[in-house]
Design an enzyme around this catalytic site. Sequence first.
Site, PDB file in Angstrom:
ATOM      1  CG  ASP A 282      -1.933   0.996   1.314  1.00 18.77           C
ATOM      2  OD1 ASP A 282      -2.792   0.978   0.431  1.00 18.77           O
ATOM      3  OD2 ASP A 282      -1.927   1.822   2.248  1.00 18.77           O
TER       4      ASP A 282
ATOM      5  CD  GLU B 210      15.740 -14.269   4.206  1.00 19.81           C
ATOM      6  OE1 GLU B 210      14.932 -14.801   5.014  1.00 19.81           O
ATOM      7  OE2 GLU B 210      16.354 -13.221   4.463  1.00 19.81           O
TER       8      GLU B 210
HETATM    9  C1  GLC Z   1      -4.179   3.058  -0.615  1.00 22.20           C
HETATM   10  C2  GLC Z   1      -5.374   2.156  -0.513  1.00 22.20           C
HETATM   11  C3  GLC Z   1      -6.550   2.967  -0.071  1.00 22.20           C
HETATM   12  C4  GLC Z   1      -6.244   3.553   1.295  1.00 22.20           C
HETATM   13  C5  GLC Z   1      -4.950   4.340   1.277  1.00 22.20           C
HETATM   14  C6  GLC Z   1      -4.450   4.600   2.661  1.00 22.20           C
HETATM   15  O1  GLC Z   1      -4.307   4.000  -1.602  1.00 22.20           O
HETATM   16  O2  GLC Z   1      -5.585   1.487  -1.713  1.00 22.20           O
HETATM   17  O3  GLC Z   1      -7.736   2.243  -0.045  1.00 22.20           O
HETATM   18  O4  GLC Z   1      -7.281   4.388   1.700  1.00 22.20           O
HETATM   19  O5  GLC Z   1      -3.924   3.640   0.623  1.00 22.20           O
HETATM   20  O6  GLC Z   1      -3.976   3.424   3.243  1.00 22.20           O
END
Ligand code: GLC
Length: 567
Positions: free
Chosen positions: A218, A278
């Site tokens: 993310d 790993e």
């Molecule tokens: C990313 C995710 C989204 C979230 C954001 C904060 O963009 O896909 O859904 O709100 O990160 O974590």
Amino acid sequence: MSNTELLFKTPADAEWWRSSVIYQIYPRSFADGNGDGMGDLLGVTQRLPKLAELGIDAIWFSPFMKSPQKDAGYDVADYCDIDPLFGDLNDFDALVAEAKRLGIRIIVDLVPNHTSSEHKLFKAALAAAPGSPEREMYIFRDGKGENGELPPNNWPSVFGGNAWTRITEADGTPGQWYLHIFDSSQPDLNWKNPKVLDFFDDVLRFWLDRGAAGFRVDVAHGLIKREGMPDIEVADTTMGGAKPESEMTLEELEIANPYWGQSGGHEIIRRWRRILNEYDDRVMAAEAWVMPLSRMANYVRADEYHQTFNFGYLETPWDRDKLEKVVTESLVEFGKVGAPSTWVLSNHDVIRHATRMAYPLDKLPKQGDGIGPNNPQPDEAMGQRIARAASTFMLGLPGGAYIYQGEELGLPEHTTLEGKYREDPTYFRTNGERVGRDGCRVTLPWEAGVNESNGFSSTGKSWLPQPDSYRKYSRDLQEGVAGSTLELYKRLLKVRKDLGLGAGDFRWAPEYQDKNTLAYINSGVLVLSNFGPDAVVVPAGEVLATTQHDLLVEGELEHDQTVWIKL
Ligand code: GLC
């Protein structure tokens, strides 16, 4: 005009992820196993055979870790446990085992940019003094102004409002500010602190040891903030002062976006890659919204991420010339670093492509803002037609493909969801001005009319209500029905696998196209899309798949249709 040179060739003995079809599950909305209206891991395990039938290789799960759910799980309070909303670690193990039996890999969402404000590390930081090691795990600063009453800089939160929140110190006095690029419940971690790196090494190993095939990472482009955290310069657009981003140099882009895509983050990725190496054949895919694609490609160099989501492709409208340009650019730019391109049209953050691609471009809200009852309403039939044509064009391309749950049913966005149901922090941080992303997160309809949620749960409950139109998209109404979107997707994935298109060789096919059509050949399969307005004659060859069900009878491909032909 395109030429007939081979533009992309998959290396021999390509690893699985170079050609995989990865299906995104948004756990809240896929299937509810316990009837409480919230999707869960048990529900997924029960429905897994349906995904095996669809023909996918792997599933990427949006987060199911322990979380107060202020941003639907992207606010993690414990990285190594499952939120009770979704089940527990035993449910995860059962899911991985069943998936393995069906030949499906499980990819977990890793959220490293920020924790939840409920995470024990953040609680410890609040309890400790300014300058303490606990505070150093996050990004705390003194405020500006005489009494520190102003935020340390002018950075805005992605979800609206300010990216800083002031805390009250343990002794009750107004204190420091902490950075949160997203909601105030999502404090950003300090990735310049080696302790943060150590902490995440363990998280990675925890899931890899438990059988995860890897991670979708993310906000992968946000971990490192620009040195000194300077204000964002408000662009002076008078007298042609501000350049559009497409004309900026790398340095200018980094200055203009001081918390996105800074060049410093790459050692972190290499460190994670070493951990993955790993193990056997695990993968990492980056969510890195950095343009242009040549810059995005820096995330997938040989010792970094395996894949990165191709948001340039996602953002390309159904437009012949633009599509040609972005496919060429993707194959060339990712190819330069030896990576496959990925292809994606929908996910849990954007307006579903069955709605987006038929929506007037000049009225389309910005990514993440969503369509609500006060926006112009979409043309549903046109959306269906274009989405099917666009997906069929996409799934013939070599590289990794992503499918967002429900797109195989042709699900449109819920565009009339009432405010009282909304949960996206964007809605609340902008007082409803930006409705946010709930419209693409609505629960899936499985069995038409069995109850109010069309079989999403056994009780009919659903954390977001489905629009009336979802009933007709229910999976059972499409199953085995020739010409349905579900059967189209199954056919496309089967042919893609049987003929090895994901690991194929690509060239444009100008000999089969004109100014309204776009054609490419992947490993002996011609993929032809007609962008209209007139029907075109279908070239000779065996029709392998088509969005136009009656194609064989008519022998002509109508506007907004795509066909696959074995030459
Ligand atoms: C990313 C995710 C989204 C979230 C954001 C904060 O963009 O896909 O859904 O709100 O990160 O974590």
